[in-house]
Write an enzyme that holds these catalytic residues in place. Structure first.
Site, PDB file in Angstrom:
ATOM      1  N   SER A 122       0.956  -1.699  -0.233  1.00  0.00           N
ATOM      2  CA  SER A 122      -0.193  -0.262  -0.063  1.00  0.00           C
ATOM      3  C   SER A 122       1.148   1.210   0.151  1.00  0.00           C
ATOM      4  O   SER A 122       0.663   1.723   1.009  1.00  0.00           O
ATOM      5  CB  SER A 122      -1.204  -0.215   1.645  1.00  0.00           C
TER       6      SER A 122
ATOM      7  N   ASP B  20      -6.930   0.228   3.081  1.00  0.00           N
ATOM      8  CA  ASP B  20      -5.407   0.600   3.458  1.00  0.00           C
ATOM      9  C   ASP B  20      -5.358   2.068   3.845  1.00  0.00           C
ATOM     10  O   ASP B  20      -4.602   2.030   4.626  1.00  0.00           O
ATOM     11  CB  ASP B  20      -5.305   0.548   1.456  1.00  0.00           C
TER      12      ASP B  20
END
Length: 378
Positions: free
Chosen positions: A122, A168
């Site tokens: 991420s 995320d």
């Protein structure tokens, strides 16, 4: 990584401030977040750092120490970055803020990151969250951490074109050191669950395979569409409403094999999140290992988002004595997690490296994952 000095050399003055937001590892709960489901990520020490100054003249200037190239100058009122360019992420945050009615009138931004790009950790959410937090502070917007996560997700969905869920950005914004984030992605309620492998004599390794297969292009969107089709066929708003105990009945109602596989994965992985949280609450971290391996099998066989390199990590690590392992992130490459007794970590890592060499793969990058803090001003 001296971003303040880098900023001053670019823009001729010190930044108004420096902000950081971390990458993440998802312990369990994959492809569940866009199904209104449950996830259990935690933040990594690796982070994107943003040196930022406010501007009031409508100019947005963006620079990355990692991307190469010079400073990109955009119109803050309607930033249009070059197609496929990294600047879509910070520019998307500005656009998302402005579309939500927040008066962002420009900024100078210099970025540097230690989050590996393309590893499924991420890096994009870390960038978005760092910029969103900086602009929130500089313009006095007063947005909460979940609201900032929504802005960052909107940037990626609408302006980058990736239909990601909220996980995320939420963990990058809200994580706490020594904890995993038990997140309900429907209403963004969350709880910090104690998770400190080192305190239990354990190590959680990240194995970055350093590969990204072309098969992954568009595969995320296809699986999202397939899950949504499954929910419609079952007459529910989202697959989180399908009870795991009644999963066989639900699957019997689905005619398409692919849809059945997708539904089985999502419903079972939601249940795995709840099982893992119960184990962590009970202090039984070692028992999480088999749940990870079970989750990998589901991702490999039902969702079909694994790849030979990820499967090799899991098989080799478990054969070498790991407690459990699974791929993490969107798949088709990226990283795997390995839970192992601390005293076995080096041997397991070496076994994985030997297996990669024997298969003709490039060497993986292996490092411990330490549950760390979320976005903050430095």
């Amino acid at each position: 990584m001296n971003v303040a000095a880098g900023f001053e050399s670019l823009y001729g003055a010190a930044p108004d401030g420096i902000w950081a937001a971390p990458g993440r590892v998802n312990l369990i709960g994959e492809y569940t977040d866009f199904n209104d489901g449950f996830v259990l990520p935690f933040a990594l020490p690796q982070a994107t750092v943003a040196a930022v100054s406010r501007r009031d003249d409508g100019v947005l200037r963006l620079h990355s120490a990692d991307a190469g190239g010079g400073t990109v100058r955009l119109d803050a009122a309607a930033p249009e970055p070059p197609p496929g360019d990294w600047t879509a992420y910070p520019a998307g945050v500005v656009r998302a803020l402005r579309e939500a009615g927040h008066p962002v009138t420009g900024a100078d931004v210099h970025l540097a990151s230690t989050v590996p790009s393309g590893a499924g950790l991420s890096s994009s959410a870390a960038l978005e969250t760092a910029v969103a937090l900086a602009l929130n502070d500089l313009f006095g917007l007063g947005l909460s951490r979940p609201e900032l996560a929504r802005i960052a997700q909107r940037a990626e969905n609408a302006f980058v074109g990736v239909p990601c869920g909220i996980m995320d950005q939420m963990v990058s914004a809200c994580a706490r050191e020594g904890h995993a984030l038990h997140l309900d992605t429907r209403d963004l309620s969350y709880r910090q669950v104690p998770f400190d492998p080192a305190a239990e004599g354990l190590t959680l390794l990240v194995v970055d395979t350093r590969v990204k297969h072309a098969l992954g292009d568009g595969a995320y969107a296809e699986r999202r569409a397939g899950c949504e089709a499954g929910a419609r066929a079952l007459g529910v708003r989202a697959l989180r409403e399908v009870d795991a105990e009644r999963l066989p009945e639900a699957l019997a109602l689905l005619e398409d094999d692919r849809t059945r596989r997708y539904v089985r994965h999502v419903v079972s992985d939601n249940a795995r999140v709840e099982r893992t949280v119960a184990l962590l609450d009970a202090g039984d971290v070692r028992a999480v290992g088999p749940v990870l391996t079970e989750g990998h099998a589901s991702l490999r066989d039902d969702l079909r988002v694994s790849c030979p390199e990820l499967d090799l990590v899991v098989e080799t690590a478990n054969a070498a004595g790991a407690l459990g392992a699974r791929m993490t992130g969107g798949g088709f490459g990226g990283s795997a997690l390995v839970l192992v007794e601390a005293g076995r970590a080096e041997a397991v890592a070496a076994a994985v490296e030997r297996a990669f060499a024997g298969a003709g793969h490039a060497p993986p990058a292996v490092f411990p994952a330490v549950p760390s803090t979320g976005a903050r001003r430095l």
